[in-house]
Design a protein around this motif. Structure first.
Motif, PDB file in Angstrom:
ATOM      1  N   ALA A  30       0.833  -1.199   0.000  1.00  0.00           N
ATOM      2  CA  ALA A  30       0.000   0.000   0.000  1.00  0.00           C
ATOM      3  C   ALA A  30       0.867   1.248   0.000  1.00  0.00           C
ATOM      4  N   LEU A  31       0.483   2.200  -0.823  1.00  0.00           N
ATOM      5  CA  LEU A  31       1.149   3.493  -0.889  1.00  0.00           C
ATOM      6  C   LEU A  31       0.890   4.250   0.408  1.00  0.00           C
ATOM      7  N   ALA A  32       1.943   4.823   0.981  1.00  0.00           N
ATOM      8  CA  ALA A  32       1.817   5.539   2.260  1.00  0.00           C
ATOM      9  C   ALA A  32       2.545   6.872   2.169  1.00  0.00           C
ATOM     10  N   ARG A  33       1.796   7.954   2.340  1.00  0.00           N
ATOM     11  CA  ARG A  33       2.381   9.301   2.223  1.00  0.00           C
ATOM     12  C   ARG A  33       3.205   9.700   3.437  1.00  0.00           C
ATOM     13  N   SER A  34       2.899   9.161   4.602  1.00  0.00           N
ATOM     14  CA  SER A  34       3.570   9.580   5.832  1.00  0.00           C
ATOM     15  C   SER A  34       3.989   8.363   6.646  1.00  0.00           C
ATOM     16  N   GLU A  35       4.805   8.619   7.665  1.00  0.00           N
ATOM     17  CA  GLU A  35       5.214   7.537   8.555  1.00  0.00           C
ATOM     18  C   GLU A  35       3.996   6.956   9.270  1.00  0.00           C
ATOM     19  N   ARG A  36       3.075   7.831   9.661  1.00  0.00           N
ATOM     20  CA  ARG A  36       1.846   7.363  10.336  1.00  0.00           C
ATOM     21  C   ARG A  36       1.025   6.443   9.412  1.00  0.00           C
ATOM     22  N   VAL A  41      -0.764   0.874   7.602  1.00  0.00           N
ATOM     23  CA  VAL A  41      -0.870  -0.230   6.647  1.00  0.00           C
ATOM     24  C   VAL A  41      -0.040  -1.431   7.084  1.00  0.00           C
ATOM     25  N   GLN A  42       1.075  -1.176   7.745  1.00  0.00           N
ATOM     26  CA  GLN A  42       1.892  -2.291   8.233  1.00  0.00           C
ATOM     27  C   GLN A  42       1.153  -3.064   9.325  1.00  0.00           C
ATOM     28  N   GLN A  43       0.458  -2.360  10.206  1.00  0.00           N
ATOM     29  CA  GLN A  43      -0.320  -3.021  11.261  1.00  0.00           C
ATOM     30  C   GLN A  43      -1.443  -3.873  10.674  1.00  0.00           C
ATOM     31  N   LEU A  44      -1.914  -3.509   9.491  1.00  0.00           N
ATOM     32  CA  LEU A  44      -2.962  -4.275   8.811  1.00  0.00           C
ATOM     33  C   LEU A  44      -2.400  -5.474   8.049  1.00  0.00           C
ATOM     34  N   GLY A  45      -1.073  -5.595   8.001  1.00  0.00           N
ATOM     35  CA  GLY A  45      -0.446  -6.721   7.327  1.00  0.00           C
ATOM     36  C   GLY A  45      -0.022  -6.449   5.899  1.00  0.00           C
ATOM     37  N   ALA A  46      -0.035  -5.170   5.504  1.00  0.00           N
ATOM     38  CA  ALA A  46       0.407  -4.806   4.158  1.00  0.00           C
ATOM     39  C   ALA A  46       1.819  -4.237   4.218  1.00  0.00           C
ATOM     40  N   GLU A  47       2.514  -4.315   3.103  1.00  0.00           N
ATOM     41  CA  GLU A  47       3.848  -3.726   2.999  1.00  0.00           C
ATOM     42  C   GLU A  47       3.704  -2.268   2.574  1.00  0.00           C
ATOM     43  N   PRO A  48       4.143  -1.323   3.408  1.00  0.00           N
ATOM     44  CA  PRO A  48       4.031   0.076   3.018  1.00  0.00           C
ATOM     45  C   PRO A  48       5.064   0.458   1.956  1.00  0.00           C
ATOM     46  N   ILE A  49       4.623   1.245   0.993  1.00  0.00           N
ATOM     47  CA  ILE A  49       5.502   1.832  -0.019  1.00  0.00           C
ATOM     48  C   ILE A  49       5.414   3.337   0.191  1.00  0.00           C
ATOM     49  N   ARG A  50       6.506   3.935   0.663  1.00  0.00           N
ATOM     50  CA  ARG A  50       6.488   5.372   0.980  1.00  0.00           C
ATOM     51  C   ARG A  50       6.485   6.207  -0.290  1.00  0.00           C
ATOM     52  N   GLY A  51       5.552   7.157  -0.354  1.00  0.00           N
ATOM     53  CA  GLY A  51       5.450   8.060  -1.480  1.00  0.00           C
ATOM     54  C   GLY A  51       4.019   8.544  -1.620  1.00  0.00           C
ATOM     55  N   ASP A  52       3.763   9.284  -2.690  1.00  0.00           N
ATOM     56  CA  ASP A  52       2.403   9.747  -2.941  1.00  0.00           C
ATOM     57  C   ASP A  52       2.072   9.540  -4.418  1.00  0.00           C
ATOM     58  N   LEU A  53       0.879   9.947  -4.817  1.00  0.00           N
ATOM     59  CA  LEU A  53       0.419   9.706  -6.183  1.00  0.00           C
ATOM     60  C   LEU A  53       1.285  10.378  -7.235  1.00  0.00           C
ATOM     61  N   ASP A  54       1.993  11.441  -6.874  1.00  0.00           N
ATOM     62  CA  ASP A  54       2.870  12.144  -7.818  1.00  0.00           C
ATOM     63  C   ASP A  54       4.276  11.563  -7.889  1.00  0.00           C
ATOM     64  N   ASP A  55       4.562  10.571  -7.051  1.00  0.00           N
ATOM     65  CA  ASP A  55       5.884   9.956  -6.967  1.00  0.00           C
ATOM     66  C   ASP A  55       5.932   8.742  -7.895  1.00  0.00           C
ATOM     67  N   VAL A  56       6.388   8.985  -9.120  1.00  0.00           N
ATOM     68  CA  VAL A  56       6.386   7.932 -10.141  1.00  0.00           C
ATOM     69  C   VAL A  56       7.184   6.711  -9.684  1.00  0.00           C
ATOM     70  N   ALA A  57       8.349   6.926  -9.085  1.00  0.00           N
ATOM     71  CA  ALA A  57       9.188   5.806  -8.644  1.00  0.00           C
ATOM     72  C   ALA A  57       8.476   4.965  -7.590  1.00  0.00           C
ATOM     73  N   ALA A  58       7.800   5.608  -6.641  1.00  0.00           N
ATOM     74  CA  ALA A  58       7.073   4.870  -5.604  1.00  0.00           C
ATOM     75  C   ALA A  58       5.909   4.087  -6.209  1.00  0.00           C
ATOM     76  N   MET A  59       5.204   4.723  -7.136  1.00  0.00           N
ATOM     77  CA  MET A  59       4.080   4.037  -7.786  1.00  0.00           C
ATOM     78  C   MET A  59       4.575   2.813  -8.557  1.00  0.00           C
ATOM     79  N   GLN A  60       5.682   2.969  -9.281  1.00  0.00           N
ATOM     80  CA  GLN A  60       6.237   1.842 -10.034  1.00  0.00           C
ATOM     81  C   GLN A  60       6.715   0.743  -9.093  1.00  0.00           C
ATOM     82  N   ALA A  61       7.386   1.126  -7.995  1.00  0.00           N
ATOM     83  CA  ALA A  61       7.872   0.139  -7.030  1.00  0.00           C
ATOM     84  C   ALA A  61       6.711  -0.640  -6.425  1.00  0.00           C
ATOM     85  N   GLY A  62       5.639   0.053  -6.129  1.00  0.00           N
ATOM     86  CA  GLY A  62       4.477  -0.614  -5.551  1.00  0.00           C
ATOM     87  C   GLY A  62       3.833  -1.614  -6.487  1.00  0.00           C
TER      88      GLY A  62
END
Length: 75
Positions: A30-36, A41-62
């Motif tokens: 799951a894409l995550a804009r902040s540490e919070r 998302v980590q507590q829910l069992g998902a792997e957080p991918i730090r970034g936002d919708l404008d972060d092409v590298a984060a979107m691609q990594a996710g």
């Protein structure tokens, strides 16, 4: 099990979506804009991918090796 990338994973829809996907055995990132958001998302069992919708590298990594992308983020 599917590999799913979710945007908006820490929001109301996204949190419930991640929980449902994990309950059925899917691997979720799951894409995550902040540490919070990343902690949520980590507590829910998902792997957080730090970034936002404008972060092409984060979107691609996710999306790497994912079967499905679910866009649940609002901007």
């Amino acid at each position: 099990a599917m590999r799913v990338f979710v945007t908006g994973g820490s929001g109301f829809v996204g949190r419930n979506l991640i929980a449902a996907l994990r309950d059925r055995g899917d691997n979720v990132r799951a894409l995550a804009r902040s540490e919070r958001a990343a902690q949520t998302v980590q507590q829910l069992g998902a792997e957080p991918i730090r970034g936002d919708l404008d972060d092409v590298a984060a979107m691609q990594a996710g999306m790497v090796d994912c079967d499905v992308v679910i866009h649940a983020a609002a901007n």
